[in-house]
Design a protein around this motif. Structure first.
Motif, mmCIF file in Angstrom:
data_model
loop_
_atom_site.group_PDB
_atom_site.id
_atom_site.type_symbol
_atom_site.label_atom_id
_atom_site.label_comp_id
_atom_site.label_asym_id
_atom_site.label_seq_id
_atom_site.Cartn_x
_atom_site.Cartn_y
_atom_site.Cartn_z
ATOM 1 N N SER A 32 0.834 -1.216 0.000
ATOM 2 C CA SER A 32 0.000 0.000 0.000
ATOM 3 C C SER A 32 0.865 1.261 0.000
ATOM 4 O O SER A 32 0.541 2.247 -0.671
ATOM 5 C CB SER A 32 -0.986 0.001 1.167
ATOM 6 N N LEU A 33 1.990 1.235 0.740
ATOM 7 C CA LEU A 33 2.885 2.391 0.744
ATOM 8 C C LEU A 33 3.572 2.537 -0.615
ATOM 9 O O LEU A 33 3.732 3.656 -1.115
ATOM 10 C CB LEU A 33 3.920 2.278 1.860
ATOM 11 N N VAL A 34 3.950 1.419 -1.231
ATOM 12 C CA VAL A 34 4.570 1.474 -2.563
ATOM 13 C C VAL A 34 3.620 2.130 -3.556
ATOM 14 O O VAL A 34 4.013 3.021 -4.320
ATOM 15 C CB VAL A 34 4.976 0.064 -3.044
ATOM 16 N N ARG A 35 2.373 1.708 -3.536
ATOM 17 C CA ARG A 35 1.399 2.294 -4.472
ATOM 18 C C ARG A 35 1.232 3.783 -4.200
ATOM 19 O O ARG A 35 1.261 4.603 -5.132
ATOM 20 C CB ARG A 35 0.065 1.561 -4.372
ATOM 21 N N ASP A 36 1.043 4.156 -2.943
ATOM 22 C CA ASP A 36 0.866 5.564 -2.589
ATOM 23 C C ASP A 36 2.067 6.406 -3.017
ATOM 24 O O ASP A 36 1.912 7.446 -3.670
ATOM 25 C CB ASP A 36 0.635 5.695 -1.077
ATOM 26 N N LEU A 37 3.266 5.951 -2.664
ATOM 27 C CA LEU A 37 4.468 6.717 -3.012
ATOM 28 C C LEU A 37 4.677 6.763 -4.519
ATOM 29 O O LEU A 37 5.053 7.803 -5.068
ATOM 30 C CB LEU A 37 5.695 6.139 -2.308
ATOM 31 N N SER A 38 4.440 5.649 -5.212
ATOM 32 C CA SER A 38 4.596 5.626 -6.672
ATOM 33 C C SER A 38 3.689 6.649 -7.334
ATOM 34 O O SER A 38 4.112 7.373 -8.240
ATOM 35 C CB SER A 38 4.283 4.237 -7.228
ATOM 36 N N LEU A 39 2.454 6.708 -6.883
ATOM 37 C CA LEU A 39 1.509 7.664 -7.471
ATOM 38 C C LEU A 39 1.913 9.101 -7.154
ATOM 39 O O LEU A 39 1.894 9.976 -8.029
ATOM 40 C CB LEU A 39 0.092 7.373 -6.981
ATOM 41 N N ARG A 40 2.309 9.352 -5.931
ATOM 42 C CA ARG A 40 2.664 10.717 -5.535
ATOM 43 C C ARG A 40 3.976 11.178 -6.171
ATOM 44 O O ARG A 40 4.125 12.354 -6.518
ATOM 45 C CB ARG A 40 2.719 10.816 -4.023
ATOM 46 N N VAL A 41 4.934 10.266 -6.323
ATOM 47 C CA VAL A 41 6.209 10.618 -6.965
ATOM 48 C C VAL A 41 6.033 10.681 -8.478
ATOM 49 O O VAL A 41 6.523 11.600 -9.139
ATOM 50 C CB VAL A 41 7.317 9.595 -6.603
ATOM 51 N N GLY A 42 5.343 9.700 -9.047
ATOM 52 C CA GLY A 42 5.312 9.530 -10.495
ATOM 53 C C GLY A 42 4.304 10.343 -11.269
ATOM 54 O O GLY A 42 4.534 10.674 -12.443
ATOM 55 N N THR A 43 3.188 10.701 -10.657
ATOM 56 C CA THR A 43 2.152 11.410 -11.408
ATOM 57 C C THR A 43 2.653 12.709 -12.031
ATOM 58 O O THR A 43 2.381 12.970 -13.211
ATOM 59 C CB THR A 43 0.906 11.636 -10.526
#
Length: 155
Positions: A32-43
């Protein structure tokens, strides 16, 4: 918009040029943290994962990866790796927008590369790719740390 992808590699841990220390550590990150961070960093940089469906995320997170949160007083970024044979790919690296420009990126990358070299015995190389859609400091930071371009492609 045309995009240029640059592939970079390091073939020895001795090639790492460490950045000045900064208050960043690495902590294991769950799905869940990977998904959250990926979206916040990558978007902001149009990472493909920014538009994935729940099913695409579930499939991606089910694959073997090594995932770490780059942490200060709170999560500040993400480092993810895939190991294939004696190659380690840094599949994701980046800081959250609110942490960019605070002087931690070079040290966060130093930690990320050091960790990559420890993930498989006898690693032959660490590699990653970056894009002209990524933050403008990404490519210079990679090169300052000792990663060398070995291929580019235009899309």
């Amino acid at each position: 918009m045309r995009e240029t992808i640059t592939y970079l590699e390091m073939t020895s841990p001795d090639d790492l040029v460490p950045a000045r220390p900064a208050p960043v550590t690495m902590e294991p990150a769950g799905p869940s943290l990977v998904r959250d961070l990926s979206l916040r960093v990558g978007t902001p940089h149009q990472w493909p994962s920014s538009t994935w469906t729940d099913e695409q995320w579930a499939e991606h997170l089910s694959r073997p990866h090594h995932s770490w949160a780059l942490t200060t007083t709170e999560p500040a970024g993400l480092a993810r790796y895939a190991v294939e044979g004696d190659d380690v790919e840094i599949t994701s690296f980046g800081l959250l927008p609110e942490w960019i420009g605070r002087g931690i990126g070079g040290h966060a990358l130093t930690l990320t590369i050091r960790k990559a070299w420890t993930l498989t015995p006898g690693a032959r190389r660490v590699w990653l790719h970056t894009s002209t859609l990524d933050h403008p400091h990404a490519l210079p930071n990679y090169q300052k740390r000792g990663l060398r371009p070995y291929r580019t492609e235009a899309r």
